[in-house]
Enzyme design. Structure first.
Site, PDB file in Angstrom:
ATOM      1  CG  HIS A  12      44.917  37.804  43.832  1.00  0.00           C
ATOM      2  ND1 HIS A  12      45.175  37.950  45.176  1.00  0.00           N
ATOM      3  CD2 HIS A  12      43.571  37.886  43.688  1.00  0.00           C
ATOM      4  CE1 HIS A  12      44.034  38.115  45.824  1.00  0.00           C
ATOM      5  NE2 HIS A  12      43.048  38.078  44.948  1.00  0.00           N
ATOM      6  CD  GLU A  83      36.742  37.604  43.016  1.00  0.00           C
ATOM      7  OE1 GLU A  83      36.000  37.025  42.173  1.00  0.00           O
ATOM      8  OE2 GLU A  83      37.431  36.978  43.846  1.00  0.00           O
TER       9      GLU A  83
END
Length: 197
Positions: A12, A83
Site C-alpha cells: 500500500h 498486515e
C-alpha cells in the site's frame, strides 16, 4: 491449462504511520495526499497486465491503493493479505519497542499479544497454496512486513529471512518462476513501480 501463477505484490501507498515508522496492523488509516499520488502512479505500471485475479487486504490503505491504481472494480477481499497482527506493539516504532525489549526482532520474537513469526509464515504458506491453485496473473495489495513474509515463503526461505526484504510504500514485487526451471520459484522484481525508499 493456464500458465503458472505469477504474483504482482503491491505494498500500500504512504500513510501517516508508514511515514513515521509506526507499526500499523489493524489500525485503519487513510493514505496521505502523497500516498494517493503514489497509488495513482501505479496505474500505468499495472494497466497493461491482464490480471486473472485481484486480491486485496481488508485494510483501508490497501483497498484505497488498489482502487487508485485502477484495479478496484475487480478486487476481492482476502483476509490473509492483512498486515502482521502487532498486538501490544500496534502504533509503536521499532525504536520504542527496542527501548522496552532490547534486541527485539519481530522476525524472531513476534509481538506480545499479537502474531508470532510461525503464525505469519503459516498464513503466508496458506495464501500461496490457494493462489498457486488459481494460476495466471494475480495482483495482491498488501503491506510491508506481511509482504516481505510472502516474498520469503514464495522462494522457500525461513520466515526470519524476511528481515532482509524491505518493501517500500507503493512498490511492486513480481514473484514468478525461473524461465529455464519452471518449477523453481523466483523473485523477478523487488521495489519496482512508483515506490521510493
Amino acid at each position: 491449462m493456464s500458465m503458472l501463477a505469477q504474483l504482482y505484490l503491491v505494498r500500500h501507498a504512504q500513510t501517516a504511520w508508514s511515514l513515521t515508522g509506526q507499526h500499523t496492523g489493524s489500525t485503519e488509516l487513510p493514505l496521505t495526499p502523497q500516498g494517493e499520488d503514489e497509488a495513482r502512479a501505479l496505474m500505468p505500471v499495472l494497466r497493461n497486465i491482464a490480471f486473472d485475479y485481484v486480491l486485496t487486504s481488508p485494510r483501508q490503505r490497501a483497498q484505497s491503493t488498489c482502487q487508485l491504481a485502477g484495479l478496484g472494480a475487480t478486487a476481492q477481499i482476502e483476509p490473509d493479505l492483512a498486515e502482521w497482527d502487532y498486538g501490544d506493539y500496534e502504533g509503536l516504532r521499532s525504536a520504542d519497542i527496542g527501548a522496552r525489549h532490547p534486541d527485539w526482532n519481530i522476525w524472531r520474537d513476534g509481538c506480545l499479544q499479537g502474531e508470532t513469526p510461525h503464525q505469519v509464515a503459516n498464513r503466508a504458506d496458506r495464501l500461496i497454496a490457494r493462489i498457486y491453485a488459481l494460476r495466471g496473473n494475480v495482483a495482491l495489495f498488501s503491506h510491508g512486513q506481511f509482504g516481505a513474509a510472502l516474498v520469503v515463503r514464495w522462494i522457500g526461505l525461513p520466515i526470519i529471512a524476511g528481515q532482509h526484504f524491505e518493501l517500500h510504500p507503493a512498490s511492486l514485487a513480481i514473484l514468478g518462476h525461473s524461465k529455464n526451471h519452471p518449477n523453481l520459484r523466483v523473485i523477478n522484481l523487488l521495489n519496482g513501480g512508483s515506490g521510493a525508499p
